[in-house]
Scaffold this motif. Structure first.
Motif, short mmCIF file in Angstrom:
data_model
loop_
_atom_site.label_atom_id
_atom_site.label_comp_id
_atom_site.label_asym_id
_atom_site.label_seq_id
_atom_site.Cartn_x
_atom_site.Cartn_y
_atom_site.Cartn_z
N ARG A 56 39.50 31.87 44.52
CA ARG A 56 40.39 30.74 44.09
C ARG A 56 39.66 29.77 43.88
O ARG A 56 40.21 28.50 44.00
N GLY A 57 38.30 29.80 43.81
CA GLY A 57 37.72 28.51 43.64
C GLY A 57 37.90 27.74 42.32
O GLY A 57 38.51 28.29 41.36
N THR A 58 37.31 26.46 42.30
CA THR A 58 37.29 25.71 41.09
C THR A 58 36.23 25.99 40.17
O THR A 58 36.13 25.49 39.10
N ARG A 91 45.73 31.45 35.64
CA ARG A 91 45.32 31.42 37.14
C ARG A 91 46.22 32.15 38.03
O ARG A 91 46.92 31.63 38.79
N PRO A 92 46.29 33.31 37.72
CA PRO A 92 47.21 34.36 38.66
C PRO A 92 46.99 34.24 40.29
O PRO A 92 45.81 34.41 40.35
N SER A 120 44.18 37.89 31.17
CA SER A 120 44.56 36.46 30.93
C SER A 120 45.02 36.00 29.45
O SER A 120 46.09 35.50 29.30
N SER A 121 44.20 36.40 28.49
CA SER A 121 44.58 36.01 27.26
C SER A 121 45.92 36.75 26.72
O SER A 121 46.63 36.01 26.19
N ASP A 145 40.61 31.92 39.80
CA ASP A 145 39.94 31.28 38.87
C ASP A 145 39.36 32.37 37.76
O ASP A 145 38.26 32.62 38.02
N LEU A 146 40.17 32.97 36.94
CA LEU A 146 39.70 33.88 36.09
C LEU A 146 38.44 33.61 35.07
O LEU A 146 37.56 34.41 34.72
N ASP A 147 38.71 32.39 34.48
CA ASP A 147 37.42 32.02 33.63
C ASP A 147 36.25 31.74 34.46
O ASP A 147 35.04 32.42 34.10
#
Length: 151
Positions: free
Chosen positions: A144-146, A104-105, A97-98, A109-111
């Motif tokens: 894909r959640g928040t 958010r590919p 991601s970085s 939610d990668l984080d």
């Protein structure tokens, strides 16, 4: 939870390998398998994307496969292997991601996934004396959640 199992033991059939899917299909199928308590099968879906997808995304899909197989190991009671793979996968998706600048590919939610993996790894290690195992379906992340946990 899928293979590998000892020889001669009946189990769930493996996921078909080498299937080329669109990224959205990969995410949807992997989420359904995670929700069904089949993280090893989700790992195989991510592995297909890693092997057949564009070079620029291979590290992303490999990291997601590591998260899924880490959950598999944790659910089977392999505390050391599970925690190690969960942390390795968390680092891989964060690094991708970085490096790519994409947070958010495909809506993932990668984080949140990285936070989920590290929290679960710590909890599995802490609870090792009790059993060290977790319920694969109950602990499945929302791709894909928040947030990092199932809703």
């Amino acid at each position: 939870m899928g293979r590998p199992l000892p020889y001669g033991v009946p189990g769930v059939e493996r996921q078909a390998e080498g299937v080329v899917r669109a990224p959205a299909e990969t995410v949807a199928e992997a989420q359904a398998l995670l929700d069904a308590g089949k993280p090893f099968h989700a790992h195989e879906v991510f592995e297909d994307a890693w092997k057949s997808g564009p070079e620029a995304e291979r590290a992303l899909w490999r990291g997601l496969a590591q998260l899924a197989v880490g959950l598999t190991h944790a659910a089977r009671g392999n505390v050391t292997g599970g925690a190690r793979l969960l942390r390795r996968g968390a680092g891989a998706v964060e690094e991708w991601s970085s490096g790519s600048g994409v947070r958010r590919p495909y809506g993932m939610d990668l984080d949140g996934l990285a936070a989920w993996a590290r929290e679960l790894a710590g909890r599995v290690e802490k609870d090792e004396k009790d059993s060290g195992t977790v319920g694969a379906g109950a602990e499945a992340p929302r791709l894909r959640g928040t947030g990092p946990y199932r809703e």
